[in-house]
Design a protein around this motif. Structure first.
Motif: not given
Length: 664
Positions: A259-265, A306-311, A482-489
């Motif tokens: 779920g993390s872009a940085a961790a995937n990188v 994770t934001a997809a489930f929120l959507m 500054g925000l993770p993608c979940t917060g931005v979404y």
């Protein structure tokens, strides 16, 4: 997130970066990975709490979720206790202080009060007593502090601004003025009912997100990373610029369980970036390719970000429709990156890997191919109409069962326990973010500020859809600093998505637009976290890597404009098949032209005017419409025909200059 032992054993001959460097990069650019490192009683306590949390969620997902408020409060109970034990108040600390332990205990008391007094709490719903108010105020400060530690201080600041508005809004002039604020009014709305802290966001985390994070941890423990790595290298490694294409494919596949872009990188870049550098790619370009590919992993079905489930919860749509809607945008985005790295390889004459360096695809699938069964099962169950909760439960169970089929993937009892602990601990930062975002959503529903801000966006955009989309995109990039993608979404879905729907944009298209750019903020300067993480692995200039990643991804960044203007490519809007195919064709053609323009290469290097014309053709093709498509195709054909003509002339000239063979 580091690689599992099984992943590291798969291909020991591959050149990888030092594990210490990987961890340093993770701690610097991935907030959720910056946890305590020293051993001690605190780590054992955190492991026990995480294990209990994972067992609770797996049990309730299999037997049936508890009543809404109880399920969410128990979830938050574990999350808050873990947050202060796992994330120190300062980066310099490697173990929790006495204050951290005290905050963890106070969190347990505050949320334990809601759990133990659950029936009476529900009976008082909306009418707080004095004890409720004290507990609510303390819990608010705890959530804000936990967010600062394990998510982002910017998200805490935004939540504080909204809370202050909810209390002092009556002092503001004009349309921003609200009803008289009071602590009791805020507590009743944000704490006593499932609208604020215990709202939809936290419910999504408690019901779906934690399960799929555990599912990803189990897949990693079983050695799926090794399969992804081998399949990606076998399929694309020998092509021109093969390692870059391996990075694109492996990061896309790995993104389904990370779920993390940085961790995937860091995880996939540890072996792809050294390979790219070795065959001739510049370090900054290698870092940028890995960053773009890893960031897009969060839009890869079936297990998206994770934001997809929120959507799905936010718009009341089955998750399978979200999954289907994301297929074409995902393909278009990765197509853009793939074309960019292919053109760069052809332009610079870069080779691929040798046959000896590439694994045998059949052997890789025979050895670990059975690990794909849980994925297939989850996709089938979601498509068949089963809930995401039930699908996630059987995904976890099937991973354990299927992994036992071969010795190389077999999970021991210790692996299972570690997978449960790892999955629960990884879900902490997401759950804390969801609880904090609850303040924002709660204040929006309490005051109606969302409608006011939406109207201002319309005024700034002068009532035009294109300008509204541009403003929304820029706002996402700014928030993403500054925000993770979940917060931005969540912020974008609350403030901007309703504005887009006023133009007649389908709800799913409006929310995917916000979701897409919330993710892509990781590779858009000036703060491109994923690119900076890639630069840390490549040991190169992070600012330059950030701008290159933006250039590589730019054609793919235009994809949301395609489905906002023509939602047929989302596959769930009931559009005619011919319209969907034609839109996809022009989008693919437009993306290809834009990639060629940015790389300034087709068959040979392009002149400045040729690149400009090809770029304009790409923009025209991406914009849906018969007139723009025709004009774009004509412009593109002009340049391509000219390149083919030059190619033929050069071949003919080379043929005339070649001396005839001497007679025997």
């Amino acid at each position: 997130m580091g690689k599992s032992d099984k992943t590291k054993q798969a291909r020991p001959e591959l050149e990888t970066v030092d594990e210490k460097l990987q961890q340093e990069v993770l701690e610097k650019y991935s907030k959720e990975e910056n946890t305590v490192t020293e051993a001690g009683w605190h780590r054992k306590a955190a492991a026990v709490l995480a294990l209990l949390m994972a067992c609770f969620h797996i049990y309730t997902s299999g037997t049936g979720l508890l009543e809404t408020m109880l399920q969410r409060s128990i979830h938050l109970f574990f999350v808050m206790a873990l947050a202060f034990l796992m994330y120190p108040g300062s980066k310099k600390r490697k173990r929790p202080s006495a204050l951290d332990v005290a905050l963890s205990l106070v969190s347990i008391i505050c949320i334990g009060y809601v759990i133990l007094d659950n029936k009476n709490f529900l009976m008082r719903s909306g009418i707080a007593n004095r004890t409720d108010m004290v507990m609510a105020i303390v819990l608010t400060f705890l959530i804000l502090e936990a967010t600062r530690r394990c998510v982002a201080k910017e998200l805490s600041l935004i939540a504080i601004i909204f809370l202050l508005y909810g209390y002092f809004g009556y002092l503001l002039p004009g349309i921003f003025q609200t009803k008289g604020g009071s602590i009791r009014r805020l507590v009743d709305h944000l704490y006593m009912i499932p609208e604020g802290i215990f709202g939809t966001c936290l419910g999504t985390s408690a019901n779906y997100i934690v399960l799929f994070v555990i599912f990803g941890a189990f897949l990693e423990k079983s050695g799926l990373g090794a399969l992804i790595q081998d399949v990606a290298i076998a399929l694309t490694g020998r092509q021109p610029g093969g390692p870059a294409k391996v990075a694109v494919l492996s990061s896309a596949l790995f993104g389904t369980v990370s779920g993390s872009a940085a961790a995937n990188v860091v995880t996939t870049g540890a072996f792809t970036i050294p390979m790219m550098k070795r065959i001739g790619y510049q370090p900054e370009f290698a870092a940028a390719v890995e960053a773009c590919a890893s960031t897009g992993g969060q839009i890869v079905p079936p297990v998206m970000g994770t934001a997809a489930f929120l959507m799905a919860d936010y718009i009341g749509m089955p998750y399978k429709q979200i999954m289907f809607a994301a297929i074409c945008p995902c393909v278009l985005y990765y197509f853009a990156i793939f074309i960019a790295v292919h053109l760069r390889a052809k332009k610079n004459g870069l080779r691929g890997l040798t046959r000896e360096e590439c694994p045998d695809l059949k052997k890789a699938l025979k050895e670990r191919g059975h690990l794909l069964i849980p994925f297939i099962l989850v996709i089938y169950m979601i498509c068949a109409g089963y809930s995401a909760v039930f699908s996630g439960f059987w995904g976890i169970v099937s991973t354990v069962v299927v992994a036992q089929l071969r010795k190389t993937t077999r999970m021991s009892f210790r692996d299972i326990i570690d997978g449960l602990i790892l999955g629960a601990q990884r879900s902490v930062s997401v759950a804390v973010a969801c609880a904090c975002v609850g303040f924002i959503i709660g204040i929006v529903t309490l005051t109606g500020i969302g409608t006011v801000l939406g109207n201002y966006i319309l005024v700034l955009a002068q009532g035009k859809l294109l300008l509204t989309c541009v403003l929304a995109m820029l706002l996402s990039v700014v928030l993403g600093m500054g925000l993770p993608c979940t917060g931005v979404y969540i912020v974008m879905a609350t403030l901007v998505a309703p504005v887009l729907t006023r133009f007649g944009v389908p709800v799913i298209a409006a929310h995917l637009f916000c979701f897409y750019y919330g993710i892509m903020a990781s590779i858009t300067p000036p703060v491109a976290i994923a690119a900076y993480a890639g630069a840390g692995i490549a040991q190169c200039n992070p600012a330059k890597a950030g701008w290159i990643s933006f250039r590589i991804a730019f054609p793919g960044l235009l994809v949301p404009y395609v489905f906002v203007y023509n939602s047929s490519i989302l596959l769930v809007t009931g559009a005619p098949l011919l319209e969907t195919v034609s839109t996809l064709f022009t989008a693919v053609a437009g993306i290809t032209m834009l990639c060629m323009a940015f790389e300034r290469f087709v068959v040979y290097d392009l002149k400045t005017w040729e690149s400009a014309l090809l770029g304009a053709a790409g923009f025209l093709l991406v914009i849906p419409g018969a007139a723009t498509d025709l004009l774009g195709l004509l412009s593109a054909v002009t340049i391509i025909v000219r390149q083919i003509h030059i190619h033929r002339k050069r071949r003919a000239s080379a043929g005339r200059q070649t001396p005839p063979d001497k007679p025997q």
